[in-house]
Design an enzyme around this catalytic site. Sequence first.
Site, mmCIF file in Angstrom:
data_model
loop_
_atom_site.group_PDB
_atom_site.id
_atom_site.type_symbol
_atom_site.label_atom_id
_atom_site.label_comp_id
_atom_site.label_asym_id
_atom_site.label_seq_id
_atom_site.Cartn_x
_atom_site.Cartn_y
_atom_site.Cartn_z
ATOM 1 N N GLN A 1 -3.694 2.552 9.547
ATOM 2 C CA GLN A 1 -2.345 2.772 9.029
ATOM 3 C C GLN A 1 -1.535 3.672 9.973
ATOM 4 O O GLN A 1 -0.314 3.568 10.054
ATOM 5 C CB GLN A 1 -2.384 3.415 7.634
ATOM 6 N N ARG B 1 -5.973 -0.587 -8.230
ATOM 7 C CA ARG B 1 -6.615 0.360 -7.312
ATOM 8 C C ARG B 1 -6.815 1.660 -8.086
ATOM 9 O O ARG B 1 -5.938 2.065 -8.844
ATOM 10 C CB ARG B 1 -5.786 0.636 -6.035
ATOM 11 N N ARG C 1 0.844 -1.197 0.000
ATOM 12 C CA ARG C 1 0.000 0.000 0.000
ATOM 13 C C ARG C 1 0.876 1.242 0.000
ATOM 14 O O ARG C 1 2.069 1.177 0.154
ATOM 15 C CB ARG C 1 -0.897 0.009 1.223
ATOM 16 N N ASP D 1 -2.902 11.071 -2.615
ATOM 17 C CA ASP D 1 -3.018 9.994 -3.591
ATOM 18 C C ASP D 1 -3.212 10.511 -5.008
ATOM 19 O O ASP D 1 -2.817 9.854 -5.969
ATOM 20 C CB ASP D 1 -4.175 9.066 -3.203
ATOM 21 N N ASN E 1 -6.944 12.039 -0.621
ATOM 22 C CA ASN E 1 -6.099 11.352 0.344
ATOM 23 C C ASN E 1 -6.956 10.442 1.200
ATOM 24 O O ASN E 1 -8.186 10.395 1.042
ATOM 25 C CB ASN E 1 -5.323 12.375 1.198
ATOM 26 N N LYS E 2 -6.319 9.731 2.122
ATOM 27 C CA LYS E 2 -7.026 8.788 2.982
ATOM 28 C C LYS E 2 -8.259 9.396 3.619
ATOM 29 O O LYS E 2 -8.226 10.551 4.062
ATOM 30 C CB LYS E 2 -6.063 8.308 4.075
HETATM 31 C C1 LIG Z 1 2.863 8.306 0.509
HETATM 32 S S1 LIG Z 1 1.413 7.311 0.667
HETATM 33 C C2 LIG Z 1 0.187 8.381 0.126
HETATM 34 C C3 LIG Z 1 -1.225 7.949 0.559
HETATM 35 O O1 LIG Z 1 -1.523 6.550 0.281
HETATM 36 C C4 LIG Z 1 -2.243 6.004 1.405
HETATM 37 O O2 LIG Z 1 -3.364 5.229 1.053
HETATM 38 P P1 LIG Z 1 -3.384 3.603 1.318
HETATM 39 O O3 LIG Z 1 -2.861 3.360 2.704
HETATM 40 O O4 LIG Z 1 -4.849 3.240 1.142
HETATM 41 O O5 LIG Z 1 -2.500 3.048 0.223
HETATM 42 C C5 LIG Z 1 -2.702 7.217 2.171
HETATM 43 O O6 LIG Z 1 -3.844 7.814 1.556
HETATM 44 C C6 LIG Z 1 -1.477 8.093 2.042
HETATM 45 O O7 LIG Z 1 -1.668 9.428 2.413
#
Ligand SMILES: CSC[C@H]1O[C@H](OP(=O)(O)O)[C@H](O)[C@@H]1O
Length: 341
Positions: free
Chosen positions: A189, A88, A51, A230, A240-241
């Site tokens: 996370q 994704r 991820r 993202d 973003n998340k």
């Molecule tokens: C440098 S990671 C950027 C971004 O990706 C993460 O999403 P996920 O954990 O679902 O892959 C998260 O939104 C981070 O901020």
Amino acid sequence: MNPLDRRATSLRFIDQRLDILDQRLLPHEERWHRCDTPDELIGHIHSLAVRGAPLIGIAASLMVAQRALAGIPASQLLDELEALRASRPTAVNLMNYLDRLRPLLQQGADAAHIASCALAIFDQDQALCQAIGEAGLSVIPSASRVLTHCNTGSLATAGIGTALGIITLAHARGLKPNVWVDETRPLLQGSRLTAWELARADVPHRLICDNMAASLMAAGEVDLVLVGADRIAANGDTANKIGTYGLAVLAHHHKIPFYFAAPVTTIDPACPNGAAITIEQRQPDEVRGAKTAGGELLFSPPGTAVSNPAFDVTPASLISAWITDRGVHRQASELPVGDPY
Ligand SMILES: CSC[C@H]1O[C@H](OP(=O)(O)O)[C@H](O)[C@@H]1O
């Protein structure tokens, strides 16, 4: 050492084979998986064993390289690339990176050329992370109390990370940041991965539930919010998340600076605004809990209806600045466009 070998915190490409660290098991277990096929890697991306916006793209690119070096014909490689590209939908780094490899496959480039492009993506991300870190130091005054969300460190990139890379670099440079770590429901996370990275870097931090940020801001306990991204649309709206948009609204209300940190490979000039960003919808059990082999872990009555968007969009109007490898951009019009690499 094989000149093709690469090592990062959560992936390795050694002897032309991709191994990934299963991020679902951290912080309690460090388990590596060998990825022999694109389908295996797609499964790891779907489950978030792999991820992080940059890392997903880097892993996919290295898988294409692995398959090319294994002699898979270009016609099959093109199909595998498209399957990886669709694994994704929200983070654009995946598409940006694989779109660099596709023309090579179409033009019949040899495996060494394809592999060198994938390795350049890995090496570039390390450099982009370092540049983001250096640029971001200017927004972190000494002894700042920084609130961050999700995980954006070395686990999510090939280098030091994006937002968390700025924080760990600030610590290493003696700026003494203190970090509020959002747990980041539903997949945690923050509590599992960001706390793990900050502990390893010996950065002072405190874990909070996502619903605690508002009162901390009201109490004057937060000096700035610094998160990853993202996908950054052409007008600066940023995905973003899930939970990031709420932090931006709170920060705006409390007049607290709110920053996104991301490499230029997260910018999508073809995406006009946040409404055009596809938001990944994930499985209900991530929110309501599920029966596991070890017993039950149910947070709600079985079968409870759930909404589980993995990301949200923050409008450019709520963003103090975007920190990229090119510097600190306080207007969306200042954002670098195109893929300069
Ligand atoms: C440098 S990671 C950027 C971004 O990706 C993460 O999403 P996920 O954990 O679902 O892959 C998260 O939104 C981070 O901020």
